[in-house]
Write a protein that holds these residues in place. Structure first.
Motif, PDB file in Angstrom:
ATOM      1  N   ASP A   1     -12.334  24.727  -0.915  1.00  0.00           N
ATOM      2  CA  ASP A   1     -12.838  26.044  -0.525  1.00  0.00           C
ATOM      3  C   ASP A   1     -13.438  26.798  -1.709  1.00  0.00           C
ATOM      4  N   GLN A   2     -13.936  26.045  -2.710  1.00  0.00           N
ATOM      5  CA  GLN A   2     -14.607  26.686  -3.840  1.00  0.00           C
ATOM      6  C   GLN A   2     -15.924  25.978  -4.136  1.00  0.00           C
ATOM      7  N   LYS A   3     -16.854  26.735  -4.733  1.00  0.00           N
ATOM      8  CA  LYS A   3     -18.114  26.175  -5.186  1.00  0.00           C
ATOM      9  C   LYS A   3     -18.511  26.874  -6.480  1.00  0.00           C
ATOM     10  N   GLY A   4     -19.137  26.115  -7.392  1.00  0.00           N
ATOM     11  CA  GLY A   4     -19.570  26.708  -8.648  1.00  0.00           C
ATOM     12  C   GLY A   4     -19.697  25.699  -9.755  1.00  0.00           C
ATOM     13  N   MET A   5     -19.954  26.212 -10.963  1.00  0.00           N
ATOM     14  CA  MET A   5     -20.139  25.385 -12.150  1.00  0.00           C
ATOM     15  C   MET A   5     -18.796  25.063 -12.798  1.00  0.00           C
ATOM     16  N   VAL A   6     -18.733  23.868 -13.400  1.00  0.00           N
ATOM     17  CA  VAL A   6     -17.525  23.441 -14.108  1.00  0.00           C
ATOM     18  C   VAL A   6     -17.910  22.889 -15.477  1.00  0.00           C
ATOM     19  N   PHE A   7     -17.021  23.107 -16.435  1.00  0.00           N
ATOM     20  CA  PHE A   7     -17.221  22.640 -17.805  1.00  0.00           C
ATOM     21  C   PHE A   7     -15.881  22.124 -18.329  1.00  0.00           C
ATOM     22  N   GLY A   8     -15.928  21.162 -19.226  1.00  0.00           N
ATOM     23  CA  GLY A   8     -14.678  20.674 -19.781  1.00  0.00           C
ATOM     24  C   GLY A   8     -14.871  19.879 -21.047  1.00  0.00           C
ATOM     25  N   VAL A   9     -13.807  19.800 -21.850  1.00  0.00           N
ATOM     26  CA  VAL A   9     -13.816  18.998 -23.074  1.00  0.00           C
ATOM     27  C   VAL A   9     -12.435  18.389 -23.257  1.00  0.00           C
ATOM     28  N   GLN A  10     -12.410  17.155 -23.755  1.00  0.00           N
ATOM     29  CA  GLN A  10     -11.184  16.424 -24.061  1.00  0.00           C
ATOM     30  C   GLN A  10     -11.189  16.037 -25.530  1.00  0.00           C
ATOM     31  N   TYR A  11      -9.987  15.990 -26.129  1.00  0.00           N
ATOM     32  CA  TYR A  11      -9.889  15.568 -27.522  1.00  0.00           C
ATOM     33  C   TYR A  11      -8.569  14.835 -27.731  1.00  0.00           C
ATOM     34  N   ALA A  12      -8.642  13.691 -28.424  1.00  0.00           N
ATOM     35  CA  ALA A  12      -7.439  12.918 -28.751  1.00  0.00           C
ATOM     36  C   ALA A  12      -6.849  13.466 -30.045  1.00  0.00           C
TER      37      ALA A  12
END
Length: 417
Positions: free
Chosen positions: A372-383
């Protein structure tokens, strides 16, 4: 070969260079003279069958080694049972790094697990902080630690395994005791030329856009690494909070049926298509939503991914349900690199758009956006270190049903063992 010799010999031999496939030699190769610094390592590995030379009796140590050739050495090292714990850990890391090449050689990393113990224990400790905000609706703050155990027991030499996932959650915002559950428990193995899972089985359909949640029943898969068909049947229990005065596909108990076709023609393309059905939807605290026709819901979907190179991948998925409202879902995402547990300092990032119509998805896999959501997504991962991964993700968009602004800030640190 002694326990201590294997890894040191492999290390020395790798510095020298490549090994090929056809000529096993118990004695030094013609191009590795007895006064060479690598003589002992190369001759010992050759005598133990860990490395081979070329048909002309040479080792050709100055050549650059391919990943396929390295995988052959790793496969032979995996077959050794008389290595100590420290050396086994190194072999395990090599097996993880070259898992794809080992798979092409017909070698499964599970073979190494079976040699070491009949029951293999894995798991993680995960800290999660989530701040959800809604212009209309209830804001939500999550601050918890999850301790997870994932045992796998090998059932003789039958090819079958018994598997489980045990979770214990601690809410750090309160002083109350935590909640624990066996969230999944199933057996898995070969049957009638396919692979069967039965019990409380994990599901991951449409790259996780439709469902990443267990159900009680069975799945069976037939095919190959290139073309594979999976069929599912059982019962799905909502185990989710009711959203208001109407239920959605996420908030029911129902008979569950599904099928998915996966096609991976090469290392660039991975395609999927399928159908998910919920039948005989049962009401709980409120009547079943009028959006559902004949107390049932069907969802068709298609999608896939394309890898431009080893670092960049484009992912897309689309689904359409037969519900009267919010019947579509789709995502597009661009992934760059990726954090690897075995490689401290490695990292990855993504950017994308999600439209998750609540009756076209059941329990999506995403941490950034929800049904029930719509929009932009951003993400970053780091070891941060070996087996320690940190995530930061952000969603900004709208709640579809209210057409009001919403956003989510998600952070996680995961310690795997």
């Amino acid at each position: 070969m002694s326990k201590k010799t294997l890894i040191s010999a492999i290390t020395a031999a790798l510095v020298v260079g490549a090994a090929s496939t056809t000529f096993a030699a118990a004695n030094p190769f013609s191009d590795v003279p007895s006064d060479s610094w690598a003589y002992d390592a190369v001759s010992t590995l050759a005598a133990d069958g860990v490395i081979d030379g070329y048909p002309d009796g040479t080792y050709q140590g100055n050549n650059t080694m391919t990943r396929y050739e390295m995988a052959q050495i790793v496969a032979r090292a995996m077959a050794k049972t008389d290595i100590d714990k420290a050396d086994k850990a190194i072999v395990d890391k090599l097996a993880a790094e070259f898992a794809d090449e080992l798979d092409n050689l017909g070698v499964r990393v599970a073979d190494l697990e079976k040699k070491s113990d009949n029951v293999v224990w894995k798991g993680k400790v995960k800290y999660k902080y989530v701040d959800e905000n809604h212009d209309v609706g209830k804001d939500k703050l999550t601050n918890k630690v999850t301790f997870r155990l994932e045992p796998k027991a090998y059932i003789g030499n039958s090819g079958w395994t018994a598997n489980a996932r045990i979770d214990y959650d601690l809410n750090l915002s309160t002083s109350s005791n935590g909640d624990g559950e066996i969230s999944r428990a199933w057996v898995e193995g070969p049957l009638f030329g396919g692979t069967v899972q039965a019990g409380k089985v994990p599901l991951f359909t449409a790259q996780g856009m439709i469902i990443d949640d267990p159900f009680s029943g069975a799945t069976v898969s037939w095919g190959s690494d290139k073309l594979n068909a999976t069929f599912m049947a059982g019962r799905y229990n909502h185990e989710h909070d009711l959203p208001g005065d109407k239920e959605t596909s996420r908030d029911v108990t129902a008979e569950y049926y599904g099928t998915q076709i996966d096609y991976t023609p090469n290392d660039k393309w991975a395609l999927n298509a399928g159908y998910t059905a919920l039948k005989n939807l049962e009401q709980h605290d409120v009547p079943v939503s009028d959006d559902f026709k004949d107390d049932s819901l069907g969802i068709w979907y298609v999608g896939g991914s394309y890898a431009f190179d080893k670092n960049v991948k484009l992912v897309g998925q689309y689904a359409k349900s037969d519900a009267d409202n919010y019947e579509n879902a789709g995502i597009v995402e661009l992934d760059y690199k990726g954090a690897k547990k075995s490689d401290p300092g490695s990292w990855g990032a993504y950017v994308g758009y999600r439209h998750l119509g609540q009756n076209a998805v059941i329990e999506p896999t995403y941490d950034d956006a929800a049904a029930d959501q719509k929009g932009m997504v951003f993400g970053v991962q780091y070891a941060l270190a070996e087996n320690i991964i940190a995530d930061v993700e952000y969603f900004t968009g709208k709640d579809i049903s209210t057409d009001e602004d919403a956003d989510t800030f998600f952070t996680k640190v995961e310690f795997s063992f």
